[in-house]
Motif scaffolding. Structure first.
Motif, PDB file in Angstrom:
ATOM      1  N   ALA A 223      76.386 -36.427  63.042  1.00  0.00           N
ATOM      2  CA  ALA A 223      76.976 -35.121  63.344  1.00  0.00           C
ATOM      3  C   ALA A 223      77.019 -34.240  62.100  1.00  0.00           C
ATOM      4  O   ALA A 223      76.783 -33.014  62.170  1.00  0.00           O
ATOM      5  N   LEU A 224      77.315 -34.828  60.945  1.00  0.00           N
ATOM      6  CA  LEU A 224      77.354 -34.065  59.712  1.00  0.00           C
ATOM      7  C   LEU A 224      75.971 -33.511  59.366  1.00  0.00           C
ATOM      8  O   LEU A 224      75.832 -32.350  58.933  1.00  0.00           O
ATOM      9  N   ARG A 225      74.951 -34.356  59.562  1.00  0.00           N
ATOM     10  CA  ARG A 225      73.591 -33.855  59.288  1.00  0.00           C
ATOM     11  C   ARG A 225      73.201 -32.749  60.262  1.00  0.00           C
ATOM     12  O   ARG A 225      72.521 -31.785  59.875  1.00  0.00           O
ATOM     13  N   ALA A 226      73.642 -32.850  61.522  1.00  0.00           N
ATOM     14  CA  ALA A 226      73.379 -31.762  62.474  1.00  0.00           C
ATOM     15  C   ALA A 226      74.122 -30.493  62.064  1.00  0.00           C
ATOM     16  O   ALA A 226      73.592 -29.359  62.171  1.00  0.00           O
ATOM     17  N   GLY A 227      75.360 -30.633  61.574  1.00  0.00           N
ATOM     18  CA  GLY A 227      76.101 -29.470  61.081  1.00  0.00           C
ATOM     19  C   GLY A 227      75.424 -28.843  59.879  1.00  0.00           C
ATOM     20  O   GLY A 227      75.378 -27.602  59.756  1.00  0.00           O
ATOM     21  N   ASP A 228      74.888 -29.642  58.989  1.00  0.00           N
ATOM     22  CA  ASP A 228      74.166 -29.110  57.839  1.00  0.00           C
ATOM     23  C   ASP A 228      72.941 -28.305  58.292  1.00  0.00           C
ATOM     24  O   ASP A 228      72.653 -27.228  57.741  1.00  0.00           O
ATOM     25  N   ALA A 229      72.257 -28.850  59.313  1.00  0.00           N
ATOM     26  CA  ALA A 229      71.072 -28.135  59.803  1.00  0.00           C
ATOM     27  C   ALA A 229      71.468 -26.795  60.436  1.00  0.00           C
ATOM     28  O   ALA A 229      70.788 -25.776  60.250  1.00  0.00           O
ATOM     29  N   VAL A 231      74.212 -24.930  59.777  1.00  0.00           N
ATOM     30  CA  VAL A 231      74.624 -24.003  58.716  1.00  0.00           C
ATOM     31  C   VAL A 231      73.407 -23.463  57.987  1.00  0.00           C
ATOM     32  O   VAL A 231      73.311 -22.258  57.672  1.00  0.00           O
ATOM     33  N   SER A 232      72.455 -24.338  57.715  1.00  0.00           N
ATOM     34  CA  SER A 232      71.251 -23.897  57.007  1.00  0.00           C
ATOM     35  C   SER A 232      70.462 -22.885  57.845  1.00  0.00           C
ATOM     36  O   SER A 232      69.936 -21.893  57.316  1.00  0.00           O
ATOM     37  N   ALA A 233      70.388 -23.121  59.171  1.00  0.00           N
ATOM     38  CA  ALA A 233      69.646 -22.196  60.042  1.00  0.00           C
ATOM     39  C   ALA A 233      70.331 -20.828  60.095  1.00  0.00           C
ATOM     40  O   ALA A 233      69.667 -19.780  60.012  1.00  0.00           O
ATOM     41  N   HIS A 234      71.656 -20.821  60.220  1.00  0.00           N
ATOM     42  CA  HIS A 234      72.386 -19.548  60.238  1.00  0.00           C
ATOM     43  C   HIS A 234      72.230 -18.828  58.909  1.00  0.00           C
ATOM     44  O   HIS A 234      72.077 -17.591  58.876  1.00  0.00           O
ATOM     45  N   LEU A 235      72.269 -19.549  57.824  1.00  0.00           N
ATOM     46  CA  LEU A 235      72.147 -18.909  56.511  1.00  0.00           C
ATOM     47  C   LEU A 235      70.757 -18.306  56.335  1.00  0.00           C
ATOM     48  O   LEU A 235      70.600 -17.188  55.802  1.00  0.00           O
ATOM     49  N   GLU A 240      67.447 -13.362  56.215  1.00  0.00           N
ATOM     50  CA  GLU A 240      66.314 -12.594  56.728  1.00  0.00           C
ATOM     51  C   GLU A 240      66.787 -11.242  57.276  1.00  0.00           C
ATOM     52  O   GLU A 240      66.129 -10.200  57.060  1.00  0.00           O
ATOM     53  N   LEU A 241      67.913 -11.205  57.983  1.00  0.00           N
ATOM     54  CA  LEU A 241      68.423  -9.938  58.510  1.00  0.00           C
ATOM     55  C   LEU A 241      68.796  -8.987  57.379  1.00  0.00           C
ATOM     56  O   LEU A 241      68.579  -7.762  57.467  1.00  0.00           O
ATOM     57  N   ARG A 242      69.364  -9.509  56.296  1.00  0.00           N
ATOM     58  CA  ARG A 242      69.735  -8.653  55.191  1.00  0.00           C
ATOM     59  C   ARG A 242      68.501  -8.083  54.486  1.00  0.00           C
ATOM     60  O   ARG A 242      68.506  -6.930  54.023  1.00  0.00           O
ATOM     61  N   ARG A 243      67.435  -8.872  54.407  1.00  0.00           N
ATOM     62  CA  ARG A 243      66.197  -8.324  53.832  1.00  0.00           C
ATOM     63  C   ARG A 243      65.654  -7.202  54.722  1.00  0.00           C
ATOM     64  O   ARG A 243      65.155  -6.177  54.244  1.00  0.00           O
ATOM     65  N   GLN A 244      65.740  -7.392  56.041  1.00  0.00           N
ATOM     66  CA  GLN A 244      65.272  -6.339  56.953  1.00  0.00           C
ATOM     67  C   GLN A 244      66.123  -5.075  56.814  1.00  0.00           C
ATOM     68  O   GLN A 244      65.613  -3.945  56.852  1.00  0.00           O
ATOM     69  N   ALA A 245      67.445  -5.278  56.625  1.00  0.00           N
ATOM     70  CA  ALA A 245      68.319  -4.109  56.443  1.00  0.00           C
ATOM     71  C   ALA A 245      67.956  -3.364  55.176  1.00  0.00           C
ATOM     72  O   ALA A 245      67.981  -2.108  55.130  1.00  0.00           O
ATOM     73  N   ASP A 246      67.612  -4.103  54.118  1.00  0.00           N
ATOM     74  CA  ASP A 246      67.194  -3.454  52.880  1.00  0.00           C
ATOM     75  C   ASP A 246      65.895  -2.672  53.096  1.00  0.00           C
ATOM     76  O   ASP A 246      65.724  -1.568  52.563  1.00  0.00           O
ATOM     77  N   ASP A 247      65.002  -3.287  53.882  1.00  0.00           N
ATOM     78  CA  ASP A 247      63.737  -2.586  54.148  1.00  0.00           C
ATOM     79  C   ASP A 247      63.983  -1.297  54.954  1.00  0.00           C
ATOM     80  O   ASP A 247      63.368  -0.241  54.693  1.00  0.00           O
ATOM     81  N   GLN A 271      77.155 -10.569  63.825  1.00  0.00           N
ATOM     82  CA  GLN A 271      77.168 -11.727  64.715  1.00  0.00           C
ATOM     83  C   GLN A 271      76.738 -13.002  63.996  1.00  0.00           C
ATOM     84  O   GLN A 271      77.333 -14.062  64.169  1.00  0.00           O
ATOM     85  N   GLU A 272      75.696 -12.890  63.179  1.00  0.00           N
ATOM     86  CA  GLU A 272      75.188 -14.062  62.456  1.00  0.00           C
ATOM     87  C   GLU A 272      76.184 -14.535  61.417  1.00  0.00           C
ATOM     88  O   GLU A 272      76.338 -15.754  61.188  1.00  0.00           O
ATOM     89  N   SER A 273      76.912 -13.590  60.811  1.00  0.00           N
ATOM     90  CA  SER A 273      77.936 -13.972  59.825  1.00  0.00           C
ATOM     91  C   SER A 273      79.063 -14.745  60.502  1.00  0.00           C
ATOM     92  O   SER A 273      79.560 -15.743  59.956  1.00  0.00           O
ATOM     93  N   GLU A 274      79.461 -14.285  61.682  1.00  0.00           N
ATOM     94  CA  GLU A 274      80.506 -15.009  62.412  1.00  0.00           C
ATOM     95  C   GLU A 274      80.023 -16.403  62.831  1.00  0.00           C
ATOM     96  O   GLU A 274      80.770 -17.386  62.745  1.00  0.00           O
ATOM     97  N   ALA A 275      78.749 -16.496  63.293  1.00  0.00           N
ATOM     98  CA  ALA A 275      78.204 -17.798  63.690  1.00  0.00           C
ATOM     99  C   ALA A 275      78.092 -18.728  62.482  1.00  0.00           C
ATOM    100  O   ALA A 275      78.371 -19.933  62.564  1.00  0.00           O
ATOM    101  N   TYR A 276      77.712 -18.175  61.345  1.00  0.00           N
ATOM    102  CA  TYR A 276      77.602 -18.968  60.113  1.00  0.00           C
ATOM    103  C   TYR A 276      78.966 -19.507  59.690  1.00  0.00           C
ATOM    104  O   TYR A 276      79.109 -20.685  59.320  1.00  0.00           O
ATOM    105  N   ALA A 277      79.981 -18.630  59.774  1.00  0.00           N
ATOM    106  CA  ALA A 277      81.328 -19.055  59.392  1.00  0.00           C
ATOM    107  C   ALA A 277      81.841 -20.153  60.321  1.00  0.00           C
ATOM    108  O   ALA A 277      82.474 -21.132  59.884  1.00  0.00           O
TER     109      ALA A 277
END
Length: 440
Positions: A223-229, A231-235, A240-247, A271-277
């Motif tokens: 379960a911990l390894r799934a949680g790491d995956a 968190v990593s996916a949300h991050l 990527e969204l922040r790079r698009q916002a900069d563009d 939304q992604e920030s809330e999901a990441y948190a």
């Protein structure tokens, strides 16, 4: 009486047995193989206690083989020097003595072989087998404690108060039971352990607890390894969204789609920030649970290792005591076997006739009562040449050993008892004269 042929046969048989004994004792493992086994034992037994027990057992077995070889050599020298071909000449009560002697000798040999075989018996390999074997000894120890009225003092006040037994094995078991039921029993069985049964129960519970905790740790690790995956996916998505916002921020303000794209990206970033948190919070809780489970597993493993070490210690102590008792029994059996063989060989040698013996032999004659006689050996005869000059031509005191009364002028056979001319004498006809109560 040992004949030259019988003696040669005995020497030859003895040399063959000595060679077989050397081969028997030489059946130990080669040095390289022994070293390899010792290295493997050290890997499986870091403390080296079991290796010491095995080494002691091998020493006991080698000593027993040497004793058996020496015992067999002595028995062969005793029986190999006697002519078995003369058994048919034994009659009467001597047959019973011969039978008793051979039975005693056979029983002695059987005891010697049995003594060597019990030294090679396997030792207890589990606490359950040890508990079963120590049951009678434990009862003896507890009965002795109750008789002394000090049930709280399991070890007794002194060694002279410990129960004993005439049987070597039982005596060793009582000594082991006294150690495992005495004041220092926790030093042998482990902290909080009062008996072998308690140690068995504790080991079973710790094994089950460790299995449950290891299973839970594996599940929470997944379960911990799934949680790491997650968190990593949300991050990754958030970056990527922040790079698009900069563009999008770099577009011309007059572009009709800039505002729409900016609003959309800001909403998705929120939304992604809330999901990441949320994923990070779940992952933190999973990490806490995994750490707690892993810590409990480590504590259980430490307790299990402690009691496993005490289990090993108890088994080694049991092996040493068992080998001591077994070797004591083997020594008793070998001594008894040697005594029986000696008695049997003596009886057999006593009743066995020598080669060439018959009705007129010296042995048969010695068993007949002698008759007092007086003989005179004539001068200048063949028999006179075999005697000292002082013994010829004069009366000599003798015992007649012939069952039949001989003629006065011979031939006759007597045992001369004159101090100056002792010995057995066969006088041909007309070479001497005899006077005895039967012919006077």
């Amino acid at each position: 009486m040992t004949t030259p042929a019988g003696g040669a046969a005995a020497l030859k048989a003895t040399s063959e047995l000595l060679r077989a004994a050397r081969e028997l004792v030489g059946n130990a493992a080669p040095e390289g193989k022994a070293n390899g086994s010792a290295a493997e034992s050290q890997m499986l037994d870091p403390g080296g206690l079991l290796s010491q027990a095995r080494q002691a057992k091998h020493s006991y077995q080698a000593t027993s083989r040497w004793i058996l070889a020496a015992f067999a050599v002595v028995g062969l020298v005793l029986f190999g020097s006697l002519p078995f071909a003369n058994i048919g000449k034994i009659t009467g009560a001597d047959l019973w003595l011969m039978g008793v002697g051979l039975v005693c000798a056979a029983a002695g040999i059987v005891l010697a072989i049995w003594a060597v075989s019990i030294v090679a018996e396997p030792l207890d390999a589990s606490l359950g087998a040890l508990e079963q074997r120590l049951g009678p000894a434990m009862k003896v120890v507890k009965d002795a404690k109750e008789k002394r009225g000090d049930a709280g003092d399991a070890a007794g006040a002194g060694g002279d108060q410990l129960p004993t037994s005439w049987r070597p094995r039982r005596r060793a078991e009582i000594q082991l039971a006294t150690m495992l039921d005495g004041k220092e029993k926790e030093a042998h069985l482990g902290p909080g352990m009062a008996s072998v049964s308690a140690l068995i129960k504790e080991l079973g519970e710790l094994e089950r607890e460790r299995l449950d905790q290891a299973t839970a740790a594996a599940r929470r690790g997944e379960a911990l390894r799934a949680g790491d995956a997650a968190v990593s996916a949300h991050l990754t998505t958030l970056e990527e969204l922040r790079r698009q916002a900069d563009d999008v921020g770099g577009l011309d303000d007059r572009s009709p789609n800039k505002q729409r794209l900016t609003d959309d990206l800001n909403r998705r970033i929120q939304q992604e920030s809330e999901a990441y948190a949320a994923a990070a919070g779940v992952r933190a809780e999973q990490a806490r649970r995994y750490a707690a489970t892993d810590s409990a597993l480590a504590a259980t493993q430490t307790r299990l290792d402690t009691y496993l070490a005490h289990r090993e210690m108890v088994l080694v102590q049991s092996a040493m005591m068992q080998m001591r008792g077994t070797f004591g029994l083997a020594r008793f059996l070998m001594i008894s076997g040697a005594a029986l063989t000696l008695v049997g060989g003596t009886l057999y040698a006593y009743v066995l006739p020598t080669e060439g013996s018959g009705d007129g032999s010296a042995q048969s004659a010695e068993r007949q009562p002698g008759t007092a006689a007086e003989i005179t050996v004539n001068k200048d005869t063949d028999i006179a040449g075999q005697l000292p000059p002082s013994c010829v031509g004069r009366a000599l005191k003798a015992l007649r050993i012939d069952a039949k009364v001989p003629p006065p002028n011979g031939p006759f056979e007597v045992v001369v008892i004159d101090p100056a001319c002792p010995g057995t004498l066969s006088v041909p006809k007309d070479q001497g004269s005899i006077v005895s109560p039967a012919t006077s």
